[in-house]
Design a protein around this motif. Structure first.
Motif, short mmCIF file in Angstrom:
data_model
loop_
_atom_site.label_atom_id
_atom_site.label_comp_id
_atom_site.label_asym_id
_atom_site.label_seq_id
_atom_site.Cartn_x
_atom_site.Cartn_y
_atom_site.Cartn_z
N PRO A 128 0.81 -1.22 0.00
CA PRO A 128 0.00 0.00 0.00
C PRO A 128 0.85 1.27 0.00
O PRO A 128 0.51 2.24 -0.68
N GLU A 129 1.99 1.25 0.73
CA GLU A 129 2.89 2.41 0.74
C GLU A 129 3.34 2.76 -0.67
O GLU A 129 3.50 3.93 -1.01
N LEU A 130 3.58 1.73 -1.46
CA LEU A 130 4.12 1.95 -2.81
C LEU A 130 3.01 2.04 -3.85
O LEU A 130 3.27 2.09 -5.05
N ASN A 131 1.75 2.02 -3.37
CA ASN A 131 0.62 2.11 -4.28
C ASN A 131 0.53 0.92 -5.23
O ASN A 131 0.17 1.05 -6.38
N ILE A 132 0.93 -0.25 -4.74
CA ILE A 132 0.82 -1.47 -5.52
C ILE A 132 -0.30 -2.29 -4.89
O ILE A 132 -0.30 -2.52 -3.69
N PHE A 133 -1.27 -2.69 -5.72
CA PHE A 133 -2.38 -3.45 -5.16
C PHE A 133 -2.48 -4.83 -5.77
O PHE A 133 -2.30 -5.01 -6.98
N PHE A 134 -2.74 -5.78 -4.90
CA PHE A 134 -2.80 -7.18 -5.26
C PHE A 134 -3.73 -7.43 -6.44
O PHE A 134 -3.43 -8.20 -7.34
N SER A 135 -4.87 -6.76 -6.46
CA SER A 135 -5.89 -7.09 -7.45
C SER A 135 -5.64 -6.45 -8.81
O SER A 135 -6.16 -6.92 -9.82
N THR A 136 -4.84 -5.38 -8.86
CA THR A 136 -4.71 -4.67 -10.13
C THR A 136 -3.29 -4.67 -10.69
O THR A 136 -3.08 -4.28 -11.82
N ASP A 137 -2.33 -5.10 -9.89
CA ASP A 137 -0.95 -4.98 -10.33
C ASP A 137 -0.40 -6.35 -10.73
O ASP A 137 -0.47 -7.32 -9.96
N LEU A 138 0.15 -6.43 -11.95
CA LEU A 138 0.66 -7.72 -12.44
C LEU A 138 1.82 -8.23 -11.61
O LEU A 138 1.94 -9.42 -11.37
N PHE A 139 2.68 -7.30 -11.18
CA PHE A 139 3.81 -7.73 -10.37
C PHE A 139 3.33 -8.42 -9.10
O PHE A 139 3.76 -9.53 -8.76
N ALA A 140 2.37 -7.78 -8.40
CA ALA A 140 1.88 -8.35 -7.15
C ALA A 140 1.16 -9.67 -7.41
O ALA A 140 1.34 -10.66 -6.69
N THR A 141 0.34 -9.72 -8.47
CA THR A 141 -0.43 -10.93 -8.77
C THR A 141 0.51 -12.11 -9.02
O THR A 141 0.37 -13.18 -8.41
N THR A 142 1.47 -11.90 -9.95
CA THR A 142 2.35 -13.01 -10.30
C THR A 142 3.22 -13.40 -9.10
O THR A 142 3.48 -14.58 -8.88
N PHE A 143 3.64 -12.40 -8.32
CA PHE A 143 4.46 -12.70 -7.14
C PHE A 143 3.71 -13.60 -6.16
O PHE A 143 4.23 -14.61 -5.69
N PHE A 144 2.45 -13.23 -5.87
CA PHE A 144 1.71 -14.01 -4.87
C PHE A 144 1.33 -15.39 -5.40
O PHE A 144 1.29 -16.36 -4.64
N ILE A 145 1.05 -15.48 -6.72
CA ILE A 145 0.73 -16.80 -7.27
C ILE A 145 1.95 -17.72 -7.16
O ILE A 145 1.86 -18.86 -6.69
N LEU A 146 3.12 -17.21 -7.57
CA LEU A 146 4.33 -18.04 -7.57
C LEU A 146 4.73 -18.46 -6.17
O LEU A 146 4.91 -19.65 -5.89
N THR A 147 4.84 -17.47 -5.26
CA THR A 147 5.29 -17.82 -3.92
C THR A 147 4.20 -18.60 -3.18
O THR A 147 4.51 -19.47 -2.36
N GLY A 148 2.93 -18.32 -3.49
CA GLY A 148 1.84 -19.04 -2.85
C GLY A 148 1.81 -20.50 -3.28
O GLY A 148 1.63 -21.40 -2.46
N PHE A 149 2.01 -20.73 -4.59
CA PHE A 149 2.04 -22.11 -5.10
C PHE A 149 3.20 -22.87 -4.46
O PHE A 149 3.05 -24.03 -4.06
N HIS A 150 4.33 -22.19 -4.31
CA HIS A 150 5.46 -22.84 -3.66
C HIS A 150 5.18 -23.07 -2.18
O HIS A 150 5.50 -24.14 -1.64
N GLY A 151 4.57 -22.07 -1.52
CA GLY A 151 4.24 -22.21 -0.11
C GLY A 151 3.32 -23.40 0.15
O GLY A 151 3.47 -24.12 1.14
N LEU A 152 2.37 -23.62 -0.79
CA LEU A 152 1.49 -24.79 -0.66
C LEU A 152 2.30 -26.08 -0.74
O LEU A 152 2.02 -27.05 -0.03
N HIS A 153 3.31 -26.08 -1.62
CA HIS A 153 4.17 -27.27 -1.72
C HIS A 153 4.93 -27.50 -0.43
O HIS A 153 5.12 -28.64 -0.01
N VAL A 154 5.41 -26.41 0.19
CA VAL A 154 6.12 -26.58 1.47
C VAL A 154 5.16 -27.12 2.52
O VAL A 154 5.50 -28.04 3.28
N THR A 155 3.92 -26.57 2.55
CA THR A 155 2.92 -27.06 3.49
C THR A 155 2.69 -28.55 3.29
O THR A 155 2.70 -29.34 4.25
N GLY A 156 2.51 -28.95 2.03
CA GLY A 156 2.34 -30.36 1.72
C GLY A 156 3.53 -31.18 2.17
O GLY A 156 3.38 -32.28 2.72
N GLY A 157 4.74 -30.63 1.97
CA GLY A 157 5.95 -31.34 2.36
C GLY A 157 6.05 -31.54 3.86
O GLY A 157 6.46 -32.61 4.32
#
Lengths: 202, 92
Positions: A128-157
């Motif tokens: 929010p400080e940098l005016n980047i929003f999860f829902s509208t910013d490609l950087f934030a979207t791709t970042f959360f998808i990638l790290t989230g998908f990996h985080g799910l794998h760690v959870t599974g592990g």
């Protein structure tokens, strides 16, 4: 021990990957190859969207890499603990095995804790400080998808390793099952090494 | 060969190499090198680390070739993926 020799056999004549003893390992490798394609698509997608975007923040400046470097360290260490756990059970040393697999699980859980902290901090303060929003910013979207998908794998592990720890102690799993679980865990580590470089550092 | 290759000291050695490479990666990001040089170095280090994990921790170095082929398949497919998407990345 004879099993360990057969699985790692230096003598090639003793081993073919398609004998029934090795089906589990081959199966895990096939799964990991497919899973690697999922991660590959996400990483390639990230790269292409970044290349095609006119506005893309420098990730290291937005995300901060000190915590993530520590998280990388955690996964590498827990990978080492995993190989030490496998070595211990191949020697038949149950106490040592329990210690190292327990540490492996702890390392994974700590990684998840760090990621939860990182996400919370990013979503509530940094972005929010940098005016980047999860829902509208490609950087934030791709970042959360990638790290989230990996985080799910760690959870599974972490869950998988916990089940393996329990099954070995109840006498249902042997060294070969630990080796297969290890393959999955090292794969998760390997993917994080790539994500750390391609998403955080580049 | 096998007993030596799988010894605990070998795993610890790989750990130190991985740790050193990670520290170098973070250090060169802070050094502010030219962009292309930095990117090439980071990619080399990442692939190097991934290969170390696959070969030693996942024992690929000591397995039959079949498993290596399985493991390399997704990388080949990803290279194809990038090639197929080239027209989108660099439109005329």
């Amino acid at each position: 021990m004879s099993e360990a020799v057969a699985v790692h056999g230096g003598a090639e004549a003793n081993e073919t990957p398609l004998t029934p003893e090795n089906w589990g390992k081959l199966g895990m490798w096939l799964f990991l190859a497919g899973d690697a394609m999922s991660f590959g698509c996400l990483i390639v997608g990230y790269g292409i969207l970044r290349h095609a975007s006119t506005k893309w923040p420098i990730p290291a400046q937005v995300l901060g890499i000190n915590l993530t470097a520590f998280m990388t360290f955690l996964l590498i260490v827990s990978s080492v603990w995993m190989v030490l756990a496998l070595a211990a059970i191949q020697e038949g040393n149950k106490a040592k095995f329990n210690k190292f697999l327990g540490l492996t699980i702890l390392g994974g859980a700590m990684f998840l804790g760090c990621q939860a902290y990182e996400w919370t901090h990013l979503l509530q303060h940094r972005l929010p400080e940098l005016n980047i929003f999860f829902s509208t910013d490609l950087f934030a979207t791709t970042f959360f998808i990638l790290t989230g998908f990996h985080g799910l794998h760690v959870t599974g592990g972490v869950i998988y390793n916990t089940c393996v720890l329990a099954a070995v102690n109840r006498g249902r799993y042997q060294a070969k099952h630990v080796e297969i679980a290890g393959l999955y865990w090292h794969f998760v580590d390997l993917v994080w090494i790539l994500i750390f470089t391609f998403v955080y550092l580049l | 060969m096998t007993s030596e290759a799988h010894s605990t000291s070998n795993y610890i050695k790989i750990f130190w190499i991985l740790l050193a490479l990670t520290v170098i990666e973070v250090a060169i990001v802070y050094m502010g090198l030219p962009k292309m040089l930095l990117a090439s170095l980071l990619v080399i280090f990442a692939v190097w680390k991934a290969a170390l994990v696959a070969m030693h921790f996942m024992h690929l170095k000591f397995e039959k070739k079949t498993l290596t082929i399985v493991a390399l398949a997704p990388f080949v497919l990803c290279i194809f993926l990038v090639l197929m998407l080239m027209p989108d990345i660099f439109p005329h």
